[in-house]
Design an enzyme around this catalytic site. Structure first.
Site, PDB file in Angstrom:
ATOM      1  N   LYS A   7     -48.788  47.417 -56.722  1.00  8.85           N
ATOM      2  CA  LYS A   7     -48.605  47.943 -55.408  1.00  8.85           C
ATOM      3  C   LYS A   7     -46.928  48.758 -55.293  1.00  8.85           C
ATOM      4  CE  LYS A   7     -51.651  46.406 -52.560  1.00  8.85           C
ATOM      5  NZ  LYS A   7     -52.594  47.184 -51.778  1.00  8.85           N
ATOM      6  N   GLU A  38     -48.765  49.320 -42.483  1.00  7.58           N
ATOM      7  CA  GLU A  38     -49.563  48.007 -42.319  1.00  7.58           C
ATOM      8  C   GLU A  38     -49.552  46.965 -43.478  1.00  7.58           C
ATOM      9  OE1 GLU A  38     -50.522  50.765 -43.958  1.00  7.58           O
ATOM     10  OE2 GLU A  38     -51.627  50.024 -45.547  1.00  7.58           O
ATOM     11  N   SER A  88     -54.280  43.619 -61.960  1.00  6.26           N
ATOM     12  CA  SER A  88     -53.429  44.378 -61.187  1.00  6.26           C
ATOM     13  C   SER A  88     -52.291  43.392 -60.635  1.00  6.26           C
ATOM     14  CB  SER A  88     -54.536  44.844 -60.037  1.00  6.26           C
ATOM     15  OG  SER A  88     -54.948  43.759 -59.398  1.00  6.26           O
TER      16      SER A  88
END
Lengths: 396, 275
Positions: A88, A110, A377
């Site tokens: 991220k 968000e 990830s």
């Protein structure tokens, strides 16, 4: 005929938003295009990726797992080793630098389970920006630890009670806030979704994963892999690792979405396997919807995968047949979660465990000369409490 | 078949003759139920509404006031579907001669099917379609389909470069919805609004109506009396608020038609001729 072509991947993507939002998107697109062609901006982004985030992340040959499965060689792209524990941050660093360049003093985002919120709060702290995270009221209750993390990083968490009080409502409220405070505010979207230019921009900030992996596998094996696997919720880690391989048509790209309790139940997030084309969050893409286009709530054991839509570039890759989209159930993902922990000493995120689960099925069917790259990830520290609870271990 | 474009045009011509602004009453369909739609619209008409805008419920209405989401949620929970809605709309069309505008999110239109949607508009003889999430860049397909049944796509503009506003206005018809958020200073807002409306009038002959949701009664009234360059004003928030409050407090099945009529009257009676 496809209109608004620059904003689309085939027929997918676009800008289905109110005119007031268009004004913000037009400004953003203009500034992003300038930045991506500005060497100084690129160098600054690379600097933070290297010195702050810790890139490049390794491409690790999972020898034990490979032996256990007895087929293709498995490599893991270690995005779990990024600062804050997942891919991220590649994106939040890039967008925050763009916000800084645009002179915005406030960042909003968000978040569902809180991972993107934490990654955003992190970069806001780094660049000294005001930060407000929109989070569904239900998620605020469920993810108190991440709420505290965000607050610790100096962000304000706004609990959203409109609609169904979940991620989609957090997105709606963030968009409204953005339009009202466009002069000083930057809306930092966490996945390769939303109206143009977000899907393109997020891909550009995540493609570093695939660029590194491609170079690393060439160095280690002298050839490209046969398969690249990644989990797909909104699809940012997947598009990040897929994109640099798209032109290498000998490499099979496989996205793995969440089948939850099973594709034949109502509890899944299998956008491609069970969804239809529609409009969500300003883009045209595959999504889970009612016959009248109302979004239906998705489900997965992995909070990062329970998104009702998917990035438009994935919809395009699916329709042209360049990528395939398979699924893994909660149960299969949990088994992969435990397997990797035991045999490699790596606790994977439940999201990434879906990609691993598919590798577990695929590898034994392939010869030992085949190579699979799995995008790991994120790390699973955030998930251990949840898994313990599911196994009936209450007090941790 | 009667020319629908004329119905809208006639209303604006009448407004001009009488030297007053059009009052557009906006209501979300399906609340408290679809059967009530005709009675609600009759109450609005009785109060002096010049046009009625009916919204299709949508659970993520990013271009609307919060009340629309609240009513939409209740409508959907009560079994609302777009198919049933178009049936109710046909009945409504038979019970009123007012111009009827249909407000729908593109998400809904695409989900239901553009062709079916346009067919529904045709059958209910709709006078204009308002789609809040379909900007200039994406409106080509729907617009050309609406053209075939002679129903205008109402353009929505916000303060932006004139070049863009011109392109938006030219891509639509009927009248122009002007969206502009009122700032702290209400006095200054009236002036800004008049300036903006005048700028738009320099590039189009279409009437210009204010499309923001006015929450404060007194402020709304002040706008109606002072925004001289505006040809029409939308009231939705306060109507839907009245409807919700009454339906939640009274026995189900009892519609607050008198209250709705009174709210519209509060505005319609203050529609003094422009100076």
């Amino acid at each position: 005929m496809i209109t608004n072509e620059k904003a689309k991947f085939g027929e997918f993507g676009g800008q289905y938003v109110p005119e007031a939002v268009m004004q913000a998107l037009i400004e953003l697109e203009k500034e992003f295009n300038k930045a991506r062609n500005d060497q100084q901006f690129i160098e600054e982004y690379r600097y933070y990726l290297h010195d702050y985030d810790g890139r490049p992340t390794p491409l690790y040959y999972a020898e034990n797992l490979t032996k256990q499965l007895g087929g293709a060689k498995i490599y893991l792209k270690r995005e779990d080793l990024n600062h804050t524990g997942a891919h991220k941050i590649n994106n939040t660093l890039g967008q925050a630098l763009l916000a800084k360049r645009m002179g915005k003093k406030r960042i909003i985002a968000e978040t569902g389970a809180g991972q993107h919120g934490v990654a955003t709060a992190t970069v806001a702290a780094l660049f000294g920006m005001e930060c407000e995270i929109f989070m569904g009221a239900e998620d605020v209750q469920r993810q108190r630890l991440n709420v505290f993390r965000m607050e610790l990083l100096g962000a304000k968490v706004r609990s959203v009670t409109s609609g169904s009080s979940t991620l989609k409502d957090a997105v709606n409220e963030a968009i409204k806030d953005w339009v009202e405070h466009i002069d000083n505010t930057f809306y930092l979207i966490g996945s390769a979704v939303g109206p143009h230019p977000y899907p393109l921009m997020v891909r550009e900030f995540q493609k570093i994963i695939g660029e590194e992996a491609r170079e690393q596998i060439l160095q280690k094996e002298g050839r490209l892999p046969d398969y690249v696997l990644a989990c797909v919720g909104g699809g940012s880690n997947a598009i990040g690792i897929f994109y640099p391989f798209v032109k290498d048509t000998q490499v099979q790209l496989i996205g793995v979405e969440a089948a939850g309790k099973g594709l034949d139940t109502n509890l899944h997030a299998a956008t491609f396997n069970r969804g239809t084309v529609g409009i969500i969050h300003g883009m045209k893409t595959y999504l889970l919807q009612s016959p009248d286009g109302e979004i239906t709530e998705p489900y997965s054991v992995a909070a990062g995968l329970d998104y009702p839509g998917v990035g438009p570039e994935h919809s395009y890759l699916k329709d042209i047949g360049r990528a395939k989209y398979e699924s893994a159930t909660d149960e299969e993902a949990l088994a992969a979660f435990e397997l990797l922990s035991r045999v490699e000493g790596i606790i994977p995120a439940l999201e990434s465990s879906h990609a691993l689960a598919y590798a577990v099925k695929l590898a034994p069917k392939l010869g030992k000369d085949k190579i699979i790259v799995v995008n790991l990830s994120g790390r699973g520290d955030k998930d251990v409490q949840q898994v313990a609870k599911m196994k009936g271990i209450e007090e941790i | 078949m009667e020319n629908k474009n004329t119905r809208l045009q006639k209303t604006f011509e009448e407004m001009q003759r009488e030297d007053r602004k059009a009052l557009i009453a906006y209501i979300t369909a399906g609340y408290p139920d679809l059967q009530s739609l005709s009675d609600i619209v009759q109450a609005l008409e009785k109060g002096g509404a010049d046009m009625v805008q009916v919204g299709i419920p949508f659970l993520d209405p990013v271009g609307d006031a919060p009340i629309v989401q609240v009513l939409s949620k209740r409508a959907v929970e009560n079994g609302f579907t777009v198919e049933k809605f178009f049936q109710a709309l046909k009945e409504l069309r038979m019970s009123t001669t007012l111009p009827l505008l249909l407000r729908a999110y593109y998400t809904t239109i695409f989900g239901y099917g553009e062709d079916r949607f346009v067919e529904g508009c045709k059958e209910a003889s709709i006078d204009g379609v308002v789609v809040p999430d379909l900007p200039l860049e994406e409106n080509g397909a729907l617009k050309s389909k609406l053209d075939t049944i002679d129903v205008p796509l109402i353009p929505i503009v916000v303060p932006a470069p004139m070049e863009r506003i011109k392109a938006i206005v030219e891509s639509g018809g009927g009248f122009v919805y002007l969206m502009m958020a009122p700032g702290e200073n209400q006095r200054a807002f009236v002036d800004q609004l008049n300036d903006f409306a005048n700028q738009i009038k320099q590039i189009t002959k279409l009437p210009v109506c204010l499309g923001i949701e006015l929450r404060e009664l007194a402020f709304a009234k002040q706008l109606i009396n002072n925004a001289d360059s505006v040809d029409g004003i939308l009231i939705g928030d306060v109507l839907m608020g009245t409807l919700q409050k009454a339906c939640d407090n009274k026995n189900p099945g009892q519609l607050p038609t008198e209250e709705l009529t009174q709210v519209v009257e509060y505005f319609s009676t203050s529609m003094v001729p422009r100076r």
